[in-house]
Scaffold this motif. Structure first.
Motif, PDB file in Angstrom:
ATOM      1  N   LEU A  92      28.826  54.034  31.807  1.00  0.00           N
ATOM      2  CA  LEU A  92      28.112  55.076  31.080  1.00  0.00           C
ATOM      3  C   LEU A  92      28.462  56.452  31.635  1.00  0.00           C
ATOM      4  CD1 LEU A  92      24.632  53.299  30.990  1.00  0.00           C
ATOM      5  CD2 LEU A  92      26.405  53.289  29.225  1.00  0.00           C
ATOM      6  N   VAL A 151      21.885  56.010  26.045  1.00  0.00           N
ATOM      7  CA  VAL A 151      21.482  57.414  26.072  1.00  0.00           C
ATOM      8  C   VAL A 151      19.964  57.546  26.133  1.00  0.00           C
ATOM      9  CG1 VAL A 151      21.433  59.555  24.694  1.00  0.00           C
ATOM     10  CG2 VAL A 151      23.566  58.258  24.921  1.00  0.00           C
ATOM     11  N   HIS A 203      26.018  58.315  16.386  1.00  0.00           N
ATOM     12  CA  HIS A 203      27.269  58.031  17.093  1.00  0.00           C
ATOM     13  C   HIS A 203      27.061  57.654  18.559  1.00  0.00           C
ATOM     14  CE1 HIS A 203      26.700  62.386  17.835  1.00  0.00           C
ATOM     15  NE2 HIS A 203      27.217  62.102  19.019  1.00  0.00           N
ATOM     16  N   ALA A 204      25.835  57.854  19.078  1.00  0.00           N
ATOM     17  CA  ALA A 204      25.573  57.577  20.491  1.00  0.00           C
ATOM     18  C   ALA A 204      24.636  56.387  20.712  1.00  0.00           C
ATOM     19  CB  ALA A 204      24.977  58.821  21.145  1.00  0.00           C
ATOM     20  N   ARG A 205      24.163  55.761  19.644  1.00  0.00           N
ATOM     21  CA  ARG A 205      23.230  54.644  19.800  1.00  0.00           C
ATOM     22  C   ARG A 205      23.915  53.443  20.435  1.00  0.00           C
ATOM     23  NH1 ARG A 205      21.169  55.893  14.059  1.00  0.00           N
ATOM     24  NH2 ARG A 205      19.933  57.721  14.590  1.00  0.00           N
ATOM     25  N   GLY A 206      23.141  52.708  21.226  1.00  0.00           N
ATOM     26  CA  GLY A 206      23.669  51.514  21.881  1.00  0.00           C
ATOM     27  C   GLY A 206      24.465  51.808  23.134  1.00  0.00           C
ATOM     28  N   ARG A 207      24.439  53.052  23.593  1.00  0.00           N
ATOM     29  CA  ARG A 207      25.204  53.441  24.780  1.00  0.00           C
ATOM     30  C   ARG A 207      24.320  53.845  25.952  1.00  0.00           C
ATOM     31  NH1 ARG A 207      29.158  57.794  22.422  1.00  0.00           N
ATOM     32  NH2 ARG A 207      28.149  58.752  24.180  1.00  0.00           N
ATOM     33  N   THR A 211      18.084  59.544  19.248  1.00  0.00           N
ATOM     34  CA  THR A 211      19.501  59.470  19.617  1.00  0.00           C
ATOM     35  C   THR A 211      20.340  59.605  18.357  1.00  0.00           C
ATOM     36  OG1 THR A 211      18.930  57.960  21.419  1.00  0.00           O
ATOM     37  CG2 THR A 211      21.241  58.059  20.793  1.00  0.00           C
ATOM     38  N   GLU A 220      26.603  65.213  26.184  1.00  0.00           N
ATOM     39  CA  GLU A 220      27.632  64.654  27.045  1.00  0.00           C
ATOM     40  C   GLU A 220      28.244  65.814  27.828  1.00  0.00           C
ATOM     41  OE1 GLU A 220      30.014  62.533  24.127  1.00  0.00           O
ATOM     42  OE2 GLU A 220      28.947  60.674  24.632  1.00  0.00           O
TER      43      GLU A 220
END
Length: 182
Positions: A11, A110, A104-108, A101, A74
């Motif tokens: 991450l 955040v 494009h950033a979901r599941g990372r 969130t 980011e």
């Protein structure tokens, strides 16, 4: 206000920054995210000017001590989310944590990382806090997982309150149930 969240490979690092006019265009682009509009109180933004007005409201929240909103970025400046501490009665002891969130950033990771950082900051820097709550719609399972992962235990269910809150909601409280489990 700056909060830096270090990288935790795989991450990347995250930056929590006060919302600023430079974020308006990226914020306005998120208007097309159906999930964001369905599960959150994401504002109706027709364009960057609307986003700029919303950002100005966030600045006023900092001035009054009623709302501490952060853009989650980011390291390259790309907008990936939002976290906010809502303090209905400054000095009253209780505040609400909110977040979203970008698609494009979901599941990372955040959301959990941003909520954890906001929680730590809140208890260190906001005078008089003794309780943090995180509320979400019952059907929003992803938000429920984030709350639990961040140490917010399920404390109860709220009845629907249309039109603003058409569905039942979960109330999670930071630390709720921790004593019983230790």
């Amino acid at each position: 206000m700056l909060i830096d969240i270090p990288a935790a490979p795989p991450l990347p690092a995250l930056l929590l920054r006060r919302w600023a006019p430079v974020h308006a265009t990226a914020l306005a682009r998120l208007e097309r995210d159906d999930a964001l509009r369905r599960w959150t109180s994401f504002p109706a933004l027709a364009d960057a000017a609307d986003a700029g007005r919303w950002i100005e409201e966030q600045r006023r929240g900092w001035e009054t001590g009623e709302r501490y909103a952060f853009a989650v970025l980011e390291p390259d400046g790309r907008l990936v989310g939002h976290v906010v501490l809502k303090v209905p009665s400054p000095g009253g002891g209780t505040a609400e944590v909110g977040y979203w969130t970008a698609a494009h950033a979901r599941g990372r990771g955040v959301a959990p990382r941003a909520v954890e950082a906001l929680t730590e900051w809140a208890f260190q820097d906001v005078a008089g806090l003794t309780r943090l709550e995180l509320l979400h719609r019952v059907g929003n399972e992803a938000s429920c997982r984030v709350a639990v992962k961040c140490g917010y235990g399920l404390a109860g269910t709220l009845a629907p309150a249309p039109p603003a809150y058409p569905d039942e909601g979960h109330v999670h409280v930071w630390g709720y149930g921790r004593i019983a489990s230790t």
